[in-house]
Design a protein around this motif. Structure first.
Motif, PDB file in Angstrom:
ATOM      1  N   TRP A 125       0.837  -1.221   0.000  1.00 47.71           N
ATOM      2  CA  TRP A 125       0.000   0.000   0.000  1.00 47.71           C
ATOM      3  C   TRP A 125       0.860   1.255   0.000  1.00 47.71           C
ATOM      4  CZ3 TRP A 125      -4.623   0.150  -1.740  1.00 47.71           C
ATOM      5  CH2 TRP A 125      -5.535  -0.895  -1.529  1.00 47.71           C
ATOM      6  N   GLU A 146      -8.320  -6.337   2.134  1.00 45.51           N
ATOM      7  CA  GLU A 146      -8.850  -5.458   3.183  1.00 45.51           C
ATOM      8  C   GLU A 146      -9.846  -4.419   2.681  1.00 45.51           C
ATOM      9  OE1 GLU A 146      -5.507  -2.319   4.304  1.00 45.51           O
ATOM     10  OE2 GLU A 146      -4.687  -4.326   4.104  1.00 45.51           O
ATOM     11  N   VAL A 147      -9.947  -4.234   1.350  1.00 47.41           N
ATOM     12  CA  VAL A 147     -10.931  -3.255   0.870  1.00 47.41           C
ATOM     13  C   VAL A 147     -12.161  -3.924   0.241  1.00 47.41           C
ATOM     14  CG1 VAL A 147      -9.242  -1.417   0.529  1.00 47.41           C
ATOM     15  CG2 VAL A 147      -9.773  -2.941  -1.383  1.00 47.41           C
ATOM     16  N   THR A 162     -15.620  -5.672   0.291  1.00 50.21           N
ATOM     17  CA  THR A 162     -16.681  -5.446   1.281  1.00 50.21           C
ATOM     18  C   THR A 162     -17.356  -6.733   1.759  1.00 50.21           C
ATOM     19  OG1 THR A 162     -18.147  -4.999  -0.565  1.00 50.21           O
ATOM     20  CG2 THR A 162     -17.229  -3.095   0.554  1.00 50.21           C
ATOM     21  N   ARG A 212     -11.917  -9.708  -6.012  1.00 55.82           N
ATOM     22  CA  ARG A 212     -11.089  -8.500  -5.856  1.00 55.82           C
ATOM     23  C   ARG A 212     -10.997  -7.708  -7.159  1.00 55.82           C
ATOM     24  NH1 ARG A 212      -6.416 -11.956  -2.816  1.00 55.82           N
ATOM     25  NH2 ARG A 212      -7.678 -12.524  -1.009  1.00 55.82           N
ATOM     26  N   ALA A 269     -11.905  -3.938  -6.835  1.00 53.47           N
ATOM     27  CA  ALA A 269     -10.810  -3.211  -6.184  1.00 53.47           C
ATOM     28  C   ALA A 269      -9.642  -3.030  -7.152  1.00 53.47           C
ATOM     29  CB  ALA A 269     -10.358  -3.959  -4.932  1.00 53.47           C
TER      30      ALA A 269
END
Ligand code: PMM
Length: 294
Positions: free
Chosen positions: A204, A232-233, A235, A245, A248
């Motif tokens: 990140w 982690e992003v 939902t 993913r 994202a």
């Protein structure tokens, strides 16, 4: 470099200023890649998949025959050649721009003979001492990723002072070594190596501070597609399966395109093709910069 090789290299989208971020679609001809392993192990299915990615908007298609998932073991060179060559040949014959995802000079050379016009080396020349000379001779664009160790051991190498400064410094060293070995700097594309010897937090940081890679003076490729940092992003609350993913991934494609990336390497090409076009449409024009009304 031969005239034909020079013409092929000049025609590759990676180094051509098109005004928007390019999309590299992924064809993993492997049984064990983390998100799509086994889906394209037969050449016919892999070619069909690559053609679909091109139809979905891929500017080029990256063909790999060796998984680099964390913990993956190396495959013998003959196995890698047997997996990738028919696929490279089939896609190139259909007019698709093909890059070969390999750490081995022998595979890069054979793939170029089969029609690949870009070499994508996750080890940035560190895994095979013959790679620099091979790429110098081929004259193709060369993606140099930040890498510290093979997948079996890479987690032990995720130690940095300042991860962004360290990655930039190590890539700068790579560029020096590669150009000293005869690789044309103008043909090199750099890649921060998201997830390679990096924790999610370190990855990140690299995305957040992507602009700092511009110090290297080379186009930047980002490969974040479906990688674990995106868990982690998502939902769904569980981090999602790799294909969950994709939204994202497309968001990352739009953001890094707006922040100067020249190429994104992705599984779901259709979404990222729209994302990079959206980023291009939203980029300030020279009129905006001069404060003129549109
Ligand atoms: N990641 C993978 C494989 N090849 N190449 C470049 N240049 N950059 C990357 O980040 C990269 C790569 C691993 O992902 P995959 O198993 O989904 O292909």
């Amino acid at each position: 470099m031969t005239v034909a090789a020079r013409r092929r290299a000049a025609a590759t989208p990676l180094l051509t200023a098109t005004g928007r971020c390019q999309v590299m679609g992924i064809v993993n001809v492997t049984p064990d890649s983390f998100s799509d392993g086994g889906a394209c192990l037969e050449a016919d299915r892999a070619i069909e998949h690559g053609l679909r990615l091109a139809a979905d908007g891929a500017d080029l298609v990256d063909v790999g025959g060796e998984s680099t998932r964390p913990g993956a073991r190396r495959v013998p060179v003959e196995v890698e050649l047997g997996r990738v060559l028919p696929v490279v040949r089939g896609l190139a014959a259909a007019g698709v721009v093909v890059s070969i995802d390999t750490m081995r000079a022998r595979v890069a050379e054979a793939a170029a003979a089969a029609g690949a016009t870009v070499v994508n080396d996750v080890s940035g020349g560190l895994a095979d001492p013959a790679m620099a000379r091979c790429v110098a001779h081929l004259g193709t664009p060369y993606v140099v990723m930040h890498w510290r160790a093979h997948s079996e051991r890479m987690h032990a190498h995720a130690r940095y002072g300042d991860v962004v400064a360290d990655v930039v410094a190590e890539l700068a060293l790579r560029l020096d070594r590669l150009t000293a070995a005869g690789v044309n700097l103008d043909r090199i594309v750099v890649d921060p190596g998201i997830g390679f010897a990096k924790t999610a937090a370190q990855s990140w940081h690299l995305l957040r501070r992507l602009e700092e890679l511009a110090a290297l003076g080379r186009p930047i490729l980002v490969g974040a597609s479906r990688k674990s940092l995106l868990a982690e992003v998502v939902t769904s609350g569980t981090g999602g399966t790799p294909s969950e993913r994709d939204a994202a991934t497309a968001a990352v494609s739009a953001i890094v395109a707006m922040r100067g990336a020249s190429c994104v390497r992705v599984h779901d090409v259709a979404a990222s093709a729209v994302a990079v076009r959206t980023a291009a449409a939203m980029a300030p024009t020279s009129r905006d910069r001069q404060g003129e009304p549109g």
